[in-house]
Motif scaffolding. Structure first.
Motif, PDB file in Angstrom:
ATOM      1  N   VAL A  93       1.016  -1.165  -0.057  1.00 45.30           N
ATOM      2  CA  VAL A  93      -0.038   0.062   0.255  1.00 45.30           C
ATOM      3  C   VAL A  93       0.766   1.361  -0.083  1.00 45.30           C
ATOM      4  O   VAL A  93       1.969   1.269   0.866  1.00 45.30           O
ATOM      5  CB  VAL A  93      -0.948  -0.247   1.196  1.00 45.30           C
ATOM      6  CG1 VAL A  93      -1.972   1.183   1.153  1.00 45.30           C
ATOM      7  CG2 VAL A  93      -1.562  -1.266   1.491  1.00 45.30           C
ATOM      8  N   TYR A  98       0.674   5.380   0.452  1.00 44.22           N
ATOM      9  CA  TYR A  98      -0.265   6.251   1.487  1.00 44.22           C
ATOM     10  C   TYR A  98       0.008   7.794   0.952  1.00 44.22           C
ATOM     11  O   TYR A  98       1.276   8.193   0.543  1.00 44.22           O
ATOM     12  CB  TYR A  98      -0.271   6.371   2.663  1.00 44.22           C
ATOM     13  CG  TYR A  98      -0.324   4.955   3.359  1.00 44.22           C
ATOM     14  CD1 TYR A  98       0.556   4.125   3.658  1.00 44.22           C
ATOM     15  CD2 TYR A  98      -1.881   4.651   3.679  1.00 44.22           C
ATOM     16  CE1 TYR A  98       0.266   2.668   4.039  1.00 44.22           C
ATOM     17  CE2 TYR A  98      -2.100   3.495   4.212  1.00 44.22           C
ATOM     18  CZ  TYR A  98      -1.221   2.436   4.491  1.00 44.22           C
ATOM     19  OH  TYR A  98      -1.546   1.402   4.928  1.00 44.22           O
ATOM     20  N   THR A 140      -1.517  12.138   1.657  1.00 46.00           N
ATOM     21  CA  THR A 140      -2.497  13.158   2.362  1.00 46.00           C
ATOM     22  C   THR A 140      -2.994  14.205   1.214  1.00 46.00           C
ATOM     23  O   THR A 140      -2.333  14.565   0.596  1.00 46.00           O
ATOM     24  CB  THR A 140      -1.952  13.729   3.512  1.00 46.00           C
ATOM     25  OG1 THR A 140      -1.268  12.757   4.336  1.00 46.00           O
ATOM     26  CG2 THR A 140      -2.792  14.629   4.146  1.00 46.00           C
ATOM     27  N   LYS A 156      -9.448   5.256   2.169  1.00 46.74           N
ATOM     28  CA  LYS A 156      -9.791   6.650   2.689  1.00 46.74           C
ATOM     29  C   LYS A 156     -10.002   6.693   4.131  1.00 46.74           C
ATOM     30  O   LYS A 156     -11.038   5.954   4.380  1.00 46.74           O
ATOM     31  CB  LYS A 156     -10.635   7.538   1.665  1.00 46.74           C
ATOM     32  CG  LYS A 156     -10.507   8.969   2.232  1.00 46.74           C
ATOM     33  CD  LYS A 156     -11.650   9.789   1.437  1.00 46.74           C
ATOM     34  CE  LYS A 156     -13.003   9.727   2.214  1.00 46.74           C
ATOM     35  NZ  LYS A 156     -13.841  10.685   1.720  1.00 46.74           N
ATOM     36  N   ILE A 172      -4.474   5.869   9.748  1.00 48.54           N
ATOM     37  CA  ILE A 172      -3.915   5.065   8.554  1.00 48.54           C
ATOM     38  C   ILE A 172      -5.144   4.116   7.994  1.00 48.54           C
ATOM     39  O   ILE A 172      -5.664   3.308   8.810  1.00 48.54           O
ATOM     40  CB  ILE A 172      -2.612   4.266   8.724  1.00 48.54           C
ATOM     41  CG1 ILE A 172      -1.365   5.124   9.226  1.00 48.54           C
ATOM     42  CG2 ILE A 172      -2.363   3.425   7.628  1.00 48.54           C
ATOM     43  CD1 ILE A 172      -0.986   6.261   8.141  1.00 48.54           C
ATOM     44  N   ILE A 193      -6.392  10.968   4.365  1.00 52.46           N
ATOM     45  CA  ILE A 193      -5.470   9.819   4.062  1.00 52.46           C
ATOM     46  C   ILE A 193      -5.834   8.813   3.162  1.00 52.46           C
ATOM     47  O   ILE A 193      -6.740   8.306   3.374  1.00 52.46           O
ATOM     48  CB  ILE A 193      -4.726   9.217   5.232  1.00 52.46           C
ATOM     49  CG1 ILE A 193      -4.192  10.369   6.007  1.00 52.46           C
ATOM     50  CG2 ILE A 193      -3.589   8.387   4.863  1.00 52.46           C
ATOM     51  CD1 ILE A 193      -3.486   9.882   7.577  1.00 52.46           C
ATOM     52  N   GLY A 205      -4.912   5.571   0.812  1.00 48.85           N
ATOM     53  CA  GLY A 205      -3.808   4.321   0.685  1.00 48.85           C
ATOM     54  C   GLY A 205      -4.509   3.613  -0.818  1.00 48.85           C
ATOM     55  O   GLY A 205      -5.677   3.422  -1.141  1.00 48.85           O
ATOM     56  N   ASN A 226      -3.685   0.411  -2.748  1.00 49.83           N
ATOM     57  CA  ASN A 226      -3.332  -1.080  -2.597  1.00 49.83           C
ATOM     58  C   ASN A 226      -3.498  -1.806  -4.095  1.00 49.83           C
ATOM     59  O   ASN A 226      -4.454  -1.796  -4.566  1.00 49.83           O
ATOM     60  CB  ASN A 226      -4.078  -2.004  -1.562  1.00 49.83           C
ATOM     61  CG  ASN A 226      -3.612  -3.154  -1.308  1.00 49.83           C
ATOM     62  OD1 ASN A 226      -2.653  -3.368  -0.821  1.00 49.83           O
ATOM     63  ND2 ASN A 226      -4.497  -4.349  -1.703  1.00 49.83           N
TER      64      ASN A 226
END
Length: 133
Positions: free
Chosen positions: A35, A37, A39, A65, A71, A109, A111, A113
């Motif tokens: 993943v 990440y 912001t 999100k 996280i 945030i 992510g 994947n």
């Protein structure tokens, strides 16, 4: 194994709704389950996605999100049934999202994947945003 995730933006100064932005990831296919990440620096609405592979093949990305300071995990998916996907393709897009949670807020945030992949050795996903004032 490498993962690059970044925010990009363009536009400004034009009519309402003319400010465009995006975020995305570049992943080696050996990175399945990895993943990246980032912001979100502005409020906006997600309007679509595009996936590209280095050759024709298969891959599925998921987008997660959460609010600032948390996280995201798979439980926080916003992609609905329209995950960014290639199926025996080198490029695919969806610019008419109907099952996504599309609102993003400053500080969210994100992510990204890589759920699965085959045949490809590298894939890129871009998620498009219209920035709000």
């Amino acid at each position: 194994m490498s993962t690059l995730i970044q925010i990009a933006s363009s536009g400004g100064g034009g009519a309402a709704g003319s400010d465009k932005g995006s975020f995305g990831a570049s992943m080696d296919i050996a990175s399945v389950g990895t993943v990246g990440y980032i912001t979100i620096p502005y409020n906006g609405t997600i309007t679509g996605w595009q996936v590209m592979g280095n050759i024709s093949g298969d891959c599925v990305f998921d987008v997660w999100k959460t609010a600032a300071g948390i996280i995201p995990t798979v439980a926080d998916t916003i992609a609905g049934t329209e995950k960014p996907t290639l199926i025996a393709q080198q490029i695919n897009s969806d610019l008419a999202l109907t099952t996504w949670t599309t609102a993003v807020t400053v500080g969210d945030i994100i992510g990204i994947n890589l759920d699965s992949a085959s045949v490809l050795s590298q894939a890129w996903v871009t998620v498009f945003i219209t920035k709000l004032p």
